[in-house]
Design an enzyme around this catalytic site. Structure first.
Site, PDB file in Angstrom:
ATOM      1  CD  GLU A 171      -2.980  -1.151   2.241  1.00 56.55           C
ATOM      2  OE1 GLU A 171      -2.671  -0.558   3.296  1.00 56.55           O
ATOM      3  OE2 GLU A 171      -4.015  -1.815   2.126  1.00 56.55           O
ATOM      4  CD  GLU A 330      -4.160  -6.086   2.567  1.00 53.72           C
ATOM      5  OE1 GLU A 330      -4.782  -5.377   3.382  1.00 53.72           O
ATOM      6  OE2 GLU A 330      -2.943  -5.969   2.364  1.00 53.72           O
TER       7      GLU A 330
END
Ligand code: GAL
Length: 687
Positions: A171, A330
């Site tokens: 991320e 995710e």
């Protein structure tokens, strides 16, 4: 049911090495699994993990994302034994591996040697290690160390039989994106020297004549650190661009090592396209650099109808992937741990979430994480295998979902069919968010959310597009909020309408150019001609003040913003009935060439937006879809046929029309004519 094909949905033919790297290697069906952090557990537990993964239908796990300190125990000293054993064990169990480069958390020894690689905030505070993501992305020491560990991993595991793909970093952009230290300042100046041929050009672009901000030497330029009052907007906008680029350079650095040493294996990094979750990356640029676009999505548990935000994030991710399949890397099985109140998911909600992502183009559904941690900051985060163990609702739902995902294998590689495009530009968003705008209630993200929700409620499937992208395949283009608009985008929209397109534009769009300089002449400079109007003055409304619009089919209600619109070719559709701009056009339509351009000069409430969108859709020739509220219907089309996904988010059973007969893949039943979708349930028909 009518779902016109508005785009070429022919699956891409596997061609060169780049095309071959578009999907995880050796994965026969959709991906199902999650982040797996076995380093938190004794090795005896790993055997049980693999056994339970098989029971749950897990096909792939992401490993090693946070393992740098365990893999490089001291500078240049490596311990790969545990990862060797783990990969072999997973391979023996038939589980594919998405292998992380652990570069989001450098080891403690690294910070001891290089405290200068810790990031500095805008206020001048240096953040400490001991959490994650504490990185100055301009630090040469960090870049070298990250490349070195990546190279070691690529050499050791680049052709491991379990390896399906590489997962670089984690991320990018959160929790910290920009660093304001002196090294970053120097890096920023190098970036600016590439962007502007000389200082004169920079001074002009940044409008430094204002408040005497002129620069006489490159060395005088600094990051937009905390200033006594509003800083230079063009400087801040370039800084935001620089930040996204600097992080992307670091991604590329690792990716290139992996491509060189592990050819044929796709490289990705997990995005967070939901606009509430990562603001600092220009994903249009990032999407071009990854082999597979991957995304993480977390619901805001307390938000009403949060499944619409999920759909929006999925559509945005697919669009960043150029319409190709992407991968949900995710999401959560239940509660997260980082919201004010971490509500559990309702029974069936996890499956609806996962299958909606798949409906909207993901070739799989992965979670954070496989086994719930017992310690650390995320110990109260849900997992596929919760603290409660296998005798739990979550585990039973995880196993059932694994079977559902397994039944959808043939969906892989198919493409989502869309009806319309929504224009979105991160750079325009960054510009609009800067201080001292005409109203604090101008909020591009809220506008995008509202317009997306209105389209969702009309059962339209939308792609997102960059303002300069080819729009010719879309009968309808929505522009909720594009404050910043380049000349190229302006010409693109004009061409789109003249050649027959239907365009609808929201207020405060087309105002400034790429340097946050107001386009010359009356507002909206970049859109005046195409919209057939000018805006003489903005008239933001006081907090909480509503206004009325009169027009076809009754009055509409709006709030927060109005404008003195002067029609110059456009036909007023709705008119302000009260407020400061009473009597002026509020919603207009301009017939131009073969198409039409609508303008909505205020912030309509939900019913108002729906009424206007209904007229706009009719203009675009899009049919009304008589589907129940909160039932989402999306189609994917591929070589093996059409797949109709129906997700019922409502509390009532629904019946929807089917365009033909087919096999319902989750129940294995033949269906024809109509499809029953139970309350809270999902159905997928292979037509
Ligand atoms: C994600 C992150 C994961 C985990 C998760 C918790 O943003 O990538 O590592 O922290 O959030 O929800």
């Amino acid at each position: 049911m009518d779902h016109p094909l508005t785009r070429d949905t022919t699956p891409a033919v596997a061609a060169g090495p780049a095309e071959r790297r578009r999907r995880p290697v050796g994965l026969p069906a959709l991906a199902y699994g999650g982040d797996y952090n076995p380093e938190q557990w004794p090795e005896e537990v790993w055997e049980e993990d693999v056994r339970l993964m098989r029971e749950a239908g897990v096909t792939m796990v992401s490993v090693g994302i946070f393992s740098w300190a365990l893999l490089e125990t001291a500078p240049g000293e490596y311990d790969f034994g545990w990862l060797d054993r783990l990969l072999d064990l997973l391979h023996a169990g038939g589980i594919r591996v998405d292998l992380g480069t652990p570069t989001v958390v450098p080891p403690a020894w690294f910070y001891r040697r290089h405290p200068e690689a810790l990031p500095v905030t805008r206020e001048g505070v240096r953040l400490e290690a001991g959490s994650r993501g504490a990185i100055c992305h301009s630090s040469p020491a960090y870049q070298d160390a990250a490349a070195a560990i990546t190279e070691q991993l690529a050499r050791r595991y680049g052709d491991h039989p379990a390896l399906a793909m590489w997962h670089v970093h984690n991320e990018y952009g959160v929790p910290v994106s920009a660093c304001y230290c002196d090294t970053s300042a120097e890096h920023f100046r190098r970036w600016l020297r590439r962007r502007y041929t000389d200082l004169d050009e920079l001074n002009e672009a940044w409008g430094t004549a204002f408040w005497g901000q002129r620069y006489g030497a490159w060395e005088e330029i600094r990051p937009p650190r905390l200033t006594p009052t509003a800083g230079n907007p063009a400087q801040q906008l370039d800084w935001a661009r620089f930040t996204s680029d600097a992080l992307l350079d670091n991604f590329r650095r690792e990716r290139d090592v992996l491509h060189r040493l592990s050819p044929g294996i796709p490289v990705t990094t997990n995005f967070m396209t939901a606009l509430s979750q990562c603001e600092s990356l220009d994903y249009w640029a990032w999407g071009r650099e990854v082999d597979i676009v991957a995304n993480d999505h977390y619901l805001v548990a307390e938000a009403p109808r949060n499944h619409i935000n999920l759909a929006m994030s999925a559509d945005l991710t697919r669009s960043v992937a150029g319409g190709r399949p992407w991968l949900l890397l995710e999401h959560s099985t239940g509660a997260v741990n980082w919201q004010p109140r971490n509500l559990p998911k309702q029974p069936g909600e996890m499956a609806r979430n996962s299958l909606t992502h798949i409906a909207r183009g993901s070739d799989g559904a992965m979670f954070f994480q496989w086994r719930a941690s017992r310690y650390g900051a995320e110990k109260f985060h849900s997992a596929m295998l919760p603290h409660a163990g296998t005798d739990s609702r979550i585990w039973r739902e995880v196993v059932a979902l694994g079977a559902s995902v397994g039944a959808l294998g043939s969906v892989r590689d198919s493409r989502v069919v869309s009806d319309a495009a929504v224009l979105w530009d991160w750079q325009s968003w960054w510009a609009q968010k800067l201080e001292w705008r005409p109203s604090v209630e101008l909020d591009a993200r809220a506008q995008a959310d509202a317009w997306y929700a209105a389209a969702w409620d009309r059962h339209l499937t939308v792609d997102f597009a960059h303002p300069e992208a080819d729009l010719s395949g879309y009968p309808l283009v929505l522009v909720p909020a594009l404050y910043l608009m380049t000349g190229a985008a302006s010409r693109n929209l004009r061409r789109y309408v003249e050649t027959g397109g239907t365009l609808a534009v929201g207020h405060f769009s087309g105002i400034v150019d790429e340097h946050d300089t107001v386009h010359p002449g009356p507002y909206p400079g970049a859109l005046r001609d195409v919209l057939g109007l000018t805006v003489e003055e903005f008239a933001p409304l006081p907090a909480g003040r509503g206004i009325r619009l009169t027009g076809p089919g009754g009055d509409l209600t709006a709030a927060s913003w109005s404008e003195f619109v002067v029609a110059r070719g456009a036909d007023p559709q709705w008119t302000y009935a009260d407020g400061p701009t009473a009597g002026h056009p509020a919603v207009t339509r301009h017939a131009l060439g073969g198409g039409s351009a609508w303008y909505v000069s205020t912030r309509l409430d939900e019913a108002g937006l729906d009424a206007v969108l209904g007229r706009v859709c009719a203009d675009a020739g899009l049919p009304e879809r008589a589907l129940p509220r909160d039932v989402e219907v999306v189609e994917r089309v591929g070589e093996l046929g059409r797949y109709l996904f129906a997700v019922n988010h409502s509390g009532t059973d629904a019946r929807i029309p089917l365009p033909g007969d087919g096999m319902e893949l989750l129940t294995g039943l033949l269906v024809g004519g109509v499809l029953d979708v139970p309350a809270g349930g999902v159905r997928v028909v292979h037509l």
